[in-house]
Design a protein around this motif. Structure first.
Motif, PDB file in Angstrom:
ATOM      1  N   UNK A  41       0.851  -1.094  -0.127  1.00  0.00           N
ATOM      2  CA  UNK A  41      -0.213  -0.081   0.040  1.00  0.00           C
ATOM      3  C   UNK A  41       0.825   1.152  -0.059  1.00  0.00           C
ATOM      4  N   UNK A  42       1.964   1.267   0.373  1.00  0.00           N
ATOM      5  CA  UNK A  42       2.840   2.299   0.401  1.00  0.00           C
ATOM      6  C   UNK A  42       4.610   2.092   0.330  1.00  0.00           C
ATOM      7  N   UNK A  43       5.069   2.528  -0.759  1.00  0.00           N
ATOM      8  CA  UNK A  43       6.521   2.423  -1.049  1.00  0.00           C
ATOM      9  C   UNK A  43       7.693   2.693  -0.033  1.00  0.00           C
ATOM     10  N   UNK A  44       7.165   3.534   0.810  1.00  0.00           N
ATOM     11  CA  UNK A  44       8.151   4.251   1.749  1.00  0.00           C
ATOM     12  C   UNK A  44       7.887   3.721   3.120  1.00  0.00           C
ATOM     13  N   UNK A  45       7.617   2.544   3.352  1.00  0.00           N
ATOM     14  CA  UNK A  45       7.183   1.854   4.780  1.00  0.00           C
ATOM     15  C   UNK A  45       7.867   0.622   4.925  1.00  0.00           C
ATOM     16  N   UNK A  46       8.478   0.391   6.061  1.00  0.00           N
ATOM     17  CA  UNK A  46       9.391  -0.692   6.316  1.00  0.00           C
ATOM     18  C   UNK A  46       8.916  -1.393   7.702  1.00  0.00           C
ATOM     19  N   UNK A  47       8.486  -2.766   7.935  1.00  0.00           N
ATOM     20  CA  UNK A  47       8.210  -3.325   9.151  1.00  0.00           C
ATOM     21  C   UNK A  47       9.314  -4.175   9.621  1.00  0.00           C
ATOM     22  N   UNK A  48      10.194  -3.722  10.618  1.00  0.00           N
ATOM     23  CA  UNK A  48      11.204  -4.536  10.899  1.00  0.00           C
ATOM     24  C   UNK A  48      10.740  -5.968  11.802  1.00  0.00           C
ATOM     25  N   UNK A  49      11.236  -6.942  11.360  1.00  0.00           N
ATOM     26  CA  UNK A  49      10.763  -8.250  12.358  1.00  0.00           C
ATOM     27  C   UNK A  49      11.823  -8.985  12.636  1.00  0.00           C
ATOM     28  N   UNK A  50      12.958  -8.780  12.531  1.00  0.00           N
ATOM     29  CA  UNK A  50      14.117  -9.420  12.926  1.00  0.00           C
ATOM     30  C   UNK A  50      14.411  -9.887  14.166  1.00  0.00           C
ATOM     31  N   UNK A  51      13.917  -9.271  15.056  1.00  0.00           N
ATOM     32  CA  UNK A  51      13.837  -9.787  16.706  1.00  0.00           C
ATOM     33  C   UNK A  51      12.946 -11.032  16.849  1.00  0.00           C
ATOM     34  N   UNK A  52      11.633 -10.954  16.043  1.00  0.00           N
ATOM     35  CA  UNK A  52      10.689 -11.705  16.261  1.00  0.00           C
ATOM     36  C   UNK A  52      10.539 -13.008  14.997  1.00  0.00           C
ATOM     37  N   UNK A  53      11.398 -12.872  14.090  1.00  0.00           N
ATOM     38  CA  UNK A  53      11.477 -13.477  12.927  1.00  0.00           C
ATOM     39  C   UNK A  53      11.158 -15.058  12.981  1.00  0.00           C
ATOM     40  N   UNK A  54      11.889 -15.610  13.835  1.00  0.00           N
ATOM     41  CA  UNK A  54      11.882 -17.070  13.895  1.00  0.00           C
ATOM     42  C   UNK A  54      10.396 -17.492  14.561  1.00  0.00           C
ATOM     43  N   UNK A  55       9.959 -16.957  15.647  1.00  0.00           N
ATOM     44  CA  UNK A  55       8.721 -17.136  16.275  1.00  0.00           C
ATOM     45  C   UNK A  55       7.640 -16.901  15.530  1.00  0.00           C
ATOM     46  N   UNK A  56       7.492 -15.683  14.532  1.00  0.00           N
ATOM     47  CA  UNK A  56       6.653 -15.259  13.718  1.00  0.00           C
ATOM     48  C   UNK A  56       6.425 -16.101  12.874  1.00  0.00           C
ATOM     49  N   UNK A  57       7.540 -16.584  12.118  1.00  0.00           N
ATOM     50  CA  UNK A  57       7.257 -17.472  10.964  1.00  0.00           C
ATOM     51  C   UNK A  57       6.821 -18.772  11.245  1.00  0.00           C
ATOM     52  N   UNK A  58       7.057 -19.367  12.623  1.00  0.00           N
ATOM     53  CA  UNK A  58       6.566 -20.481  12.889  1.00  0.00           C
ATOM     54  C   UNK A  58       5.010 -20.554  13.127  1.00  0.00           C
ATOM     55  N   UNK A  59       4.642 -19.207  13.839  1.00  0.00           N
ATOM     56  CA  UNK A  59       3.134 -19.009  13.966  1.00  0.00           C
ATOM     57  C   UNK A  59       2.419 -18.810  12.868  1.00  0.00           C
ATOM     58  N   UNK A  60       2.949 -18.463  11.635  1.00  0.00           N
ATOM     59  CA  UNK A  60       1.965 -18.203  10.553  1.00  0.00           C
ATOM     60  C   UNK A  60       2.499 -19.181   9.578  1.00  0.00           C
ATOM     61  N   UNK A  61       3.666 -20.155   9.923  1.00  0.00           N
ATOM     62  CA  UNK A  61       3.801 -21.122   8.748  1.00  0.00           C
ATOM     63  C   UNK A  61       4.443 -20.573   7.602  1.00  0.00           C
ATOM     64  N   UNK A  62       5.368 -19.818   7.793  1.00  0.00           N
ATOM     65  CA  UNK A  62       5.923 -19.134   6.633  1.00  0.00           C
ATOM     66  C   UNK A  62       7.436 -19.583   6.482  1.00  0.00           C
ATOM     67  N   UNK A  63       7.486 -20.043   5.277  1.00  0.00           N
ATOM     68  CA  UNK A  63       8.952 -20.899   5.242  1.00  0.00           C
ATOM     69  C   UNK A  63       9.490 -20.331   4.035  1.00  0.00           C
ATOM     70  N   UNK A  64       9.228 -19.248   3.525  1.00  0.00           N
ATOM     71  CA  UNK A  64       9.736 -18.872   2.036  1.00  0.00           C
ATOM     72  C   UNK A  64       9.167 -17.547   1.668  1.00  0.00           C
ATOM     73  N   UNK A  65      10.049 -16.752   1.151  1.00  0.00           N
ATOM     74  CA  UNK A  65       9.685 -15.361   0.828  1.00  0.00           C
ATOM     75  C   UNK A  65       8.379 -15.068   0.039  1.00  0.00           C
ATOM     76  N   UNK A  66       8.110 -16.277  -0.889  1.00  0.00           N
ATOM     77  CA  UNK A  66       7.097 -16.238  -1.532  1.00  0.00           C
ATOM     78  C   UNK A  66       5.760 -16.169  -0.860  1.00  0.00           C
ATOM     79  N   UNK A  67       5.909 -16.717   0.567  1.00  0.00           N
ATOM     80  CA  UNK A  67       4.695 -17.037   1.285  1.00  0.00           C
ATOM     81  C   UNK A  67       4.222 -15.495   1.840  1.00  0.00           C
TER      82      UNK A  67
END
Length: 330
Positions: A264-290
């Motif tokens: 929705x906007x080209x000038x926004x970023x959401x940092x997730x490095x601190x929570x990445x592992x748990x976040x991806x596990x929670x939503x079954x994300x295994x690949x960038x395509x997801x």
């Protein structure tokens, strides 16, 4: 169906019983207006009666109908008995059907309730994964670490300086202009999780423009007007210094999958490095395509980066209960 096209000639008559795609009808000087069921049901009764015989499916352009909300609680809807066999509205995906049902449920709550409580602890609905997703489940996110970081790397240092300001005591983010008041009485106060709220926003409900009071805590001390709480990424303002429930869709992530980039906007970023592992596990994300095209809603604050060239939305307290990602099903 949540949408229908109203097709009228300049004389106010329907063009044909089963029209072709609208662009082929241009010589007939027709006017096609797309209505969401949420908007259509709010029209004056006389206008509904005038337009209801000129409604068409937005996908296959076959004759459609409008059904009012029923006394036993069934929501208003559009439908058609004339869909083409390959029409997506005739054979909707399971995901589309669930999301539309969620939107109808939330819309009904907007009409019936005086207030809404957000239940951040409500677990996401689990659905059976497709065969493609099962095959991808063996991939390990750690493999992606071999990629080089993108130009977003310059923003990572900014996040550490901002996290502390996001982790404010909850007493400091009273979000209304009023003093805290006792919970509203009268009509029931339903609760709703982030999953259905996101789906309703993506499917065009009136939630983002509603005056409904929304509580963001179980004690009901902090309340907002829905129209002030729910903010699309395109409208994020780093100067208002208040947390919001930001929502929209994702375009992509960086190669290391440490930053999410809203579509929705080209000038926004959401940092997730601190929570990445748990976040991806929670939503079954295994690949960038997801993450590409996924819907997302999160409670957080918006800041400028150091150079004021990019907006950063930081998840509140890095609390994974306050974020929901709706990935596309293969």
């Amino acid at each position: 169906m949540l949408d229908a096209i109203c097709v009228l000639t300049t004389e106010g008559e329907a063009v044909v019983e089963h029209p072709q795609p609208l662009n082929s009808l241009a010589p007939l000087a027709i006017t096609g207006v797309t209505y969401s069921v949420f908007k259509f049901q709010q029209l004056p009764e006389a206008e509904i009666e005038r337009l209801r015989q000129h409604l068409y499916c937005p996908a296959c352009y076959r004759k459609a109908y409008f059904r009012k909300a029923s006394k036993d609680g069934k929501a208003a809807c559009f439908g058609s008995r004339y869909h083409q066999l390959d029409c997506i509205e005739f054979n909707p995906s399971a995901q589309k059907s669930r999301e539309e049902q969620d939107a109808l449920e939330v819309q009904q709550q907007l009409l019936e309730a005086d207030a809404l409580v957000i239940d951040f602890s409500l677990k996401p609905t689990k659905h059976e994964p497709s065969k493609k997703r099962q095959l991808k489940s063996d991939l390990k996110v750690a493999d992606i670490q071999a990629n080089k970081i993108s130009d977003n790397a310059s923003n990572i240092g900014v996040v550490s300086a901002l996290v502390d300001s996001v982790q404010e005591p909850k007493a400091n983010y009273q979000t209304t202009q009023d003093k805290p008041e006792i919970a509203l009485v009268g009509k029931r106060t339903p609760s709703q999780g982030l999953e259905k709220l996101l789906h309703s926003l993506l499917r065009g409900s009136d939630l983002a423009k509603s005056d409904l009071w929304v509580y963001t805590d179980d004690e009901r001390k902090y309340r907002w007007r829905a129209k002030n709480l729910f903010v699309n990424f395109a409208d994020a303002d780093p100067t208002d210094n208040k947390p919001h429930l930001y929502w929209g869709t994702l375009s992509h992530c960086d190669p290391l999958m440490t930053w999410l980039n809203p579509a929705d906007s080209k000038d926004i970023g959401i940092p997730i490095e601190v929570v990445k592992t748990k976040l991806f596990k929670q939503f079954n994300i295994t690949d960038k395509r997801d993450l590409e095209g996924a819907g997302i809603i999160l409670f957080g604050k918006c800041f400028w980066n150091k150079d004021k060239t990019r907006k950063i939305i930081q998840l509140w307290d890095n609390d994974l209960r306050r974020i929901f990602i709706s990935t596309l099903e293969d």
